[in-house]
Scaffold this motif. Structure first.
Motif, PDB file in Angstrom:
ATOM      1  N   SER A   1       3.388   5.773  -5.587  1.00  0.00           N
ATOM      2  CA  SER A   1       3.930   6.829  -6.605  1.00  0.00           C
ATOM      3  C   SER A   1       2.476   7.615  -6.713  1.00  0.00           C
ATOM      4  O   SER A   1       2.617   8.176  -8.219  1.00  0.00           O
ATOM      5  CB  SER A   1       2.926   5.237  -7.502  1.00  0.00           C
ATOM      6  OG  SER A   1       4.553   4.111  -7.500  1.00  0.00           O
ATOM      7  N   LYS A   2       1.721   6.920  -6.959  1.00  0.00           N
ATOM      8  CA  LYS A   2      -0.034   7.378  -7.291  1.00  0.00           C
ATOM      9  C   LYS A   2       0.742   9.566  -7.079  1.00  0.00           C
ATOM     10  O   LYS A   2       0.109   9.926  -7.719  1.00  0.00           O
ATOM     11  CB  LYS A   2      -0.977   7.298  -6.197  1.00  0.00           C
ATOM     12  CG  LYS A   2      -2.483   7.798  -6.583  1.00  0.00           C
ATOM     13  CD  LYS A   2      -3.557   7.744  -5.689  1.00  0.00           C
ATOM     14  CE  LYS A   2      -4.869   7.974  -5.768  1.00  0.00           C
ATOM     15  NZ  LYS A   2      -5.843   7.340  -4.919  1.00  0.00           N
TER      16      LYS A   2
ATOM     17  N   LYS B   1       0.977  -1.499   0.108  1.00  0.00           N
ATOM     18  CA  LYS B   1       0.100   0.036  -0.004  1.00  0.00           C
ATOM     19  C   LYS B   1       0.511   0.826   0.247  1.00  0.00           C
ATOM     20  O   LYS B   1       0.453   2.438  -0.248  1.00  0.00           O
ATOM     21  CB  LYS B   1      -0.907  -0.293   1.309  1.00  0.00           C
ATOM     22  CG  LYS B   1      -1.737   0.839   1.565  1.00  0.00           C
ATOM     23  CD  LYS B   1      -2.443   1.351   2.350  1.00  0.00           C
ATOM     24  CE  LYS B   1      -3.317   2.430   2.643  1.00  0.00           C
ATOM     25  NZ  LYS B   1      -4.804   2.601   3.365  1.00  0.00           N
TER      26      LYS B   1
ATOM     27  N   LYS C   1       2.301   2.212  -3.411  1.00  0.00           N
ATOM     28  CA  LYS C   1       1.731   2.309  -4.380  1.00  0.00           C
ATOM     29  C   LYS C   1       1.146   4.221  -3.736  1.00  0.00           C
ATOM     30  O   LYS C   1       0.983   4.706  -4.371  1.00  0.00           O
ATOM     31  CB  LYS C   1      -0.315   1.142  -4.724  1.00  0.00           C
ATOM     32  CG  LYS C   1       0.321   0.144  -4.761  1.00  0.00           C
ATOM     33  CD  LYS C   1      -0.766  -0.688  -4.729  1.00  0.00           C
ATOM     34  CE  LYS C   1      -0.704  -2.099  -4.892  1.00  0.00           C
ATOM     35  NZ  LYS C   1      -2.295  -3.280  -5.037  1.00  0.00           N
TER      36      LYS C   1
END
Length: 278
Positions: A160-161, A154, A157
């Motif tokens: 990266s988001k 998590k 991610k």
């Protein structure tokens, strides 16, 4: 720190020292300056247990101010002085988790869970102490679940988001490869160099931007805490938390060139809460 965790950690007042009780309450209400004022007025020197409580409150305040390393030191001091309360174990676990040391955090949460022991049925036990145990147990489970989710990807991610968000907004395209020097400069001009009015309302994507710059330029790797502001990039064995670096930049402690060339001697400069001016 989210309101969910703050609810239980600040709810119960201690009757030993009135000002420290008030300080805990004010901290739970998010009133930092009032908390600092009460702390400065309530420095105990006589009883070891009172001193332990004092350092517990200082540790909670440091965590609220995002001084994670200092918060851990103060909470450890409280434990050493004999403040072995349930809230101390949960708070120290929170500090360890935010410092990206999940193994230590989980051990402390298991100790806290053992201290709670058997919880009576919620439908038949309505006294405040029992309900506090119920809520504390829920927070322990939530923290364990959150750490597991982060360990399973998590955190990666999320970073990266956030980085993609900044690239799309300021470079008008999604970046899947390393940025050119020109693009980095444009991204820095649009994000990091725009000092926020309030540091703690800074866009989390700025942390991702600086962290990704460190990762790509210095061949580092991300190390994840509970929240974006906790994350760090490890370069040659040293963890640099982008939020700490940016805080020191906005406080005028380092200049922008130093931001781009991280050094261990300024990555952990502490903000001394006793110096806050009303």
């Amino acid at each position: 720190m989210s309101n969910f965790f703050a609810k239980i950690l600040f709810r119960k007042k201690t009757s030993r020292l009135e000002k420290l009780s008030q300080a805990l309450f004010q901290l739970g209400e998010g009133k930092i300056r009032e908390t600092v004022k009460l702390l400065n007025e309530a420095k105990p020197t006589r009883y070891v247990e009172d001193i332990g409580l004092y350092y517990f409150v200082k540790g909670r305040l440091a965590l609220e101010l995002m001084e994670l390393e200092k918060g851990e030191i103060y909470l450890n001091t409280a434990w050493t002085l004999g403040f072995h309360k349930l809230t101390l174990y949960v708070s120290l676990a929170l500090a360890k988790a935010r410092l990206r040391r999940f193994g230590e955090a989980k051990e402390l949460l298991m100790i806290a869970q053992n201290l709670i022991g058997e919880i009576p049925n919620k439908n038949t036990a309505k006294d405040p102490e029992t309900m506090q145990f119920v809520e504390t147990s829920q927070i322990i489970q939530a923290l364990l679940e959150l750490m597991d989710n982060i360990s399973q990807g998590k955190g990666k991610k999320e970073v990266s988001k956030l980085f993609d968000k900044a690239c799309k907004k300021h470079l008008h395209r999604k970046i899947s490869t390393s940025l050119s020097r020109q693009n980095w400069e444009k991204l820095f001009d649009a994000t990091i160099k725009n000092e926020p009015e309030l540091l703690y309302q800074m866009d989390e994507s700025w942390v991702a931007v600086l962290g990704e710059f460190y990762r790509q330029k210095y061949k580092g790797y991300w190390e994840f805490g509970l929240e974006a502001l906790d994350h760090a990039v490890v370069i040659k064995g040293v963890a640099y938390r982008p939020f700490n670096i940016l805080k020191n930049f906005y406080n005028g402690i380092i200049d922008f060139e130093q931001v781009l060339k991280p050094k261990s001697d300024f990555s952990m400069i502490f903000f001394e809460e006793e110096g806050i001016q009303p």
